[in-house]
Enzyme design. Structure first.
Site, PDB file in Angstrom:
ATOM      1  N   LYS A 264      13.377 -24.365   5.544  1.00 32.53           N
ATOM      2  CA  LYS A 264      14.556 -25.174   5.867  1.00 32.53           C
ATOM      3  C   LYS A 264      14.213 -26.156   6.989  1.00 32.53           C
ATOM      4  CE  LYS A 264      18.157 -21.692   4.969  1.00 32.53           C
ATOM      5  NZ  LYS A 264      18.894 -22.373   3.906  1.00 32.53           N
ATOM      6  N   ARG A 338      20.176 -14.260  -3.740  1.00 32.94           N
ATOM      7  CA  ARG A 338      20.495 -13.758  -5.085  1.00 32.94           C
ATOM      8  C   ARG A 338      19.475 -12.724  -5.550  1.00 32.94           C
ATOM      9  NH1 ARG A 338      20.550 -19.748  -7.364  1.00 32.94           N
ATOM     10  NH2 ARG A 338      21.134 -20.023  -5.185  1.00 32.94           N
TER      11      ARG A 338
HETATM   12  N1  BES Z   1      21.642 -18.662   3.228  1.00 29.99           N
HETATM   13  C1  BES Z   1      21.621 -19.835   2.450  1.00 29.99           C
HETATM   14  C2  BES Z   1      23.016 -20.397   2.160  1.00 29.99           C
HETATM   15  C3  BES Z   1      23.836 -20.838   3.341  1.00 29.99           C
HETATM   16  C4  BES Z   1      23.952 -22.169   3.650  1.00 29.99           C
HETATM   17  C5  BES Z   1      24.562 -19.916   4.081  1.00 29.99           C
HETATM   18  C6  BES Z   1      24.748 -22.577   4.708  1.00 29.99           C
HETATM   19  C7  BES Z   1      25.353 -20.318   5.132  1.00 29.99           C
HETATM   20  C8  BES Z   1      25.457 -21.648   5.451  1.00 29.99           C
HETATM   21  C9  BES Z   1      20.931 -19.568   1.115  1.00 29.99           C
HETATM   22  O1  BES Z   1      19.946 -18.585   1.124  1.00 29.99           O
HETATM   23  C10 BES Z   1      20.265 -20.829   0.699  1.00 29.99           C
HETATM   24  O2  BES Z   1      19.378 -21.244   1.376  1.00 29.99           O
HETATM   25  N2  BES Z   1      20.726 -21.389  -0.408  1.00 29.99           N
HETATM   26  C11 BES Z   1      20.173 -22.590  -0.923  1.00 29.99           C
HETATM   27  C12 BES Z   1      19.965 -22.401  -2.395  1.00 29.99           C
HETATM   28  C13 BES Z   1      19.175 -23.498  -3.051  1.00 29.99           C
HETATM   29  C14 BES Z   1      17.751 -23.458  -2.571  1.00 29.99           C
HETATM   30  C15 BES Z   1      19.249 -23.310  -4.528  1.00 29.99           C
HETATM   31  C16 BES Z   1      21.175 -23.699  -0.643  1.00 29.99           C
HETATM   32  O3  BES Z   1      22.369 -23.454  -0.700  1.00 29.99           O
HETATM   33  O4  BES Z   1      20.733 -24.811  -0.335  1.00 29.99           O
HETATM   34 MN    MN Z   2      18.042 -19.344   1.689  1.00 34.34          MN
END
Ligand code: BES
Ligand code: MN
Ligand code: ZN
Length: 488
Positions: A264, A338
């Protein structure tokens, strides 16, 4: 926090902060218990245009004219439950801002009943919560309320103990989310669950070797990059006597989500200690259940894991074999939640619960769609959707049902494995839910994406910034209602 009941007049109530709820256009009559201070206050209210509209406030010092040091008037409109909640939440927040230890709360001219009392205690505590243990300067800390006294309301020990059970569960969830990832990591989160073990609650923890032996390829895979090994946790609450139902709760327990090799950016990573909020909520719900003692069996399951980039991380293009045997092709290591949930859901399915609900900070797409207040609810069961929405309304939490269309299943079809772990940008929260649906056959299954409400970047309503403990009270009230024949 202690809850007490007092029959004193408003004038004789001695508190650090006296909060008086005011029905709309009833300022003078609601203040009459303040004796000769009432007319002075009514004049100020008039001048300040305070008429008791829901959520409006007027604070004033008392100049020693009544026994309390300070008074706060909060409007409750026509006295609807939601307005009682708002007023009590404001009272809790104001008490915290002033460091008031003894707080009195009165609802003159409004009969709030047992439901109102319970709601008021829950909301007051919610507003009064603040996580300031890492502030070293004492002046930056404000004391939490030690006692909340209801003035002119009949005592109701049952409502108080139920409310305080929910408060304890929600506060635990908030603390767990707020703690840095160096304090709450897989082993320490599992230890918190173990700490709730009692004669009614059993707790089983699997370590990284057992996780691998069990074939939990999702938890194992995500955990591989971290120096902190993963844990799988299963808690069971068994009621005394015959159970009237059996509920399983699953939570996402990613104690820190760096994104892994699909790293990230810094801004997106800053608050990712909150990525175990689903696990924190189901642990908090279990703590509340321990206090409520419903006639329901409750299983709580979570995978605790840290998602980190390193030489041992799982990689893009890897194919993970999950607990139910399905093979998942990895297209993005940041879609890790997931994978962790999938193993937990398959495991929970083996327990044959009447209903299965998972909670997860799963997608940024849910935040984009619904913002900070609403959690995204996915289920194929209209009955379960209705029940959860109703209990969320009782609890004063935001939930909004989203579609779960088979039409989009194509988006997670894989080239080499059975399915892939991302479905593209469009409908990202929906395809994540569809992915999860591959791992349970429980008819009454619901997935709640709490990514928005679980953690606030800034204070919202009476909530302080940080962890909110969202859904603890909704889940606890739902399970409580199953054990209670008078509710559906
Ligand atoms: N933990 C994150 C989602 C999240 C985002 C939680 C903002 C709380 C606040 C999750 O693991 C994630 O990174 N999701 C990605 C999925 C994508 C790579 C398909 C996302 O939402 O960008
Ligand atoms: Mn994530
Ligand atoms: Zn995550």
């Amino acid at each position: 926090m202690r809850v007490a009941f007092s029959a004193s007049s408003l004038a004789q109530t001695a508190a650090d902060l006296l909060v008086v709820a005011i029905p709309v256009d009833k300022v003078a009559s609601a203040l009459s218990g303040l004796g000769d201070f009432a007319s002075a206050l009514a004049t100020v209210a008039e001048a300040e245009d305070f008429s008791g509209k829901p959520g409006s406030t007027l604070g004033a010092p008392t100049y020693g004219r009544v026994a309390s040091n300070r008074i706060l008037l909060v409007g409750i409109g026509a006295g609807a439950l939601a307005d009682v909640r708002t007023a009590a939440g404001i009272a809790g927040k104001e008490a915290r801002a002033r460091g008031a230890k003894n707080v009195a709360l009165a609802f003159p001219g409004a009969d709030i009943g047992a439901a109102g009392l319970r709601t008021a205690i829950e909301a007051f505590a919610e507003g009064n919560y603040k996580f300031d243990k890492y502030k070293s300067n004492p002046s930056a800390k404000k004391a939490a309320a030690e006692a909340l006294s209801f003035v002119g309301i009949p005592s109701d020990a049952d409502a108080v103990s139920r409310a305080l059970a929910l408060v304890a569960g929600q506060d635990l969830a908030r603390d767990l989310v707020n703690e840095p990832a160096e304090v709450i990591y897989p082993e320490s989160l599992a230890a918190v669950a173990q700490g709730l073990a009692s004669d009614r609650i059993t707790v089983t923890v699997l370590d990284e070797v057992q996780i691998r032996e069990k074939g939990m390829g999702g938890i194992d895979g995500v955990g591989k990059g971290s120096a902190r090994p993963p844990r799988f946790v299963h808690m069971t609450y068994t009621p005394v006597g015959e159970a009237k139902g059996h509920i399983a709760l699953v939570g996402k327990g990613v104690t820190f989500d760096s994104g892994g090799l699909s790293l990230k950016p810094s801004e997106g990573m800053m608050t990712m200690r909150c990525d175990m909020a689903g696990a924190a909520a189901v642990i908090g719900a279990m703590k509340a259940i321990a206090g409520l003692a419903p006639q329901v069996r409750v299983d709580v399951i979570f995978g605790a894991v840290e998602n980190m980039p390193s030489g041992t991380s799982y990689k893009l293009g890897d194919i993970l074999k999950m607990y139910n045997g399905k093979q998942v092709e990895i297209h993005n290591t940041d879609a890790e939640g997931r994978l962790v949930l999938a193993d937990c859901l398959s495991y929970a399915t083996e327990l044959k619960p009447d209903a299965l609900v998972d909670l997860a900070t799963l997608t940024g797409a849910a935040v984009v769609a619904l913002g900070d207040w609403y959690s995204a609810l996915y289920t194929r069961s209209d009955a379960l959707a209705g029940t959860l929405a109703a209990r969320a309304t009782d609890a004063g939490e935001g939930i909004w049902r989203m579609p779960l269309p088979d039409l989009y299943k194509d988006k997670i079809k894989a080239e080499w494995g059975d399915i892939k772990n991302v479905g593209g940008r469009a409908g990202g929260s929906i395809t994540a839910a569809l992915f999860l649906s591959e791992f349970t056959t429980v008819e009454k299954w619901a997935h709640i994406d709490i990514a928005g409400p679980a953690f606030l970047d800034a204070s919202l309503m009476h909530y302080a910034a940080g962890g909110t403990g969202t859904m603890v009270r909704t889940l606890a009230r739902w399970i409580e209602s199953i054990g209670d024949d008078s509710q559906s």
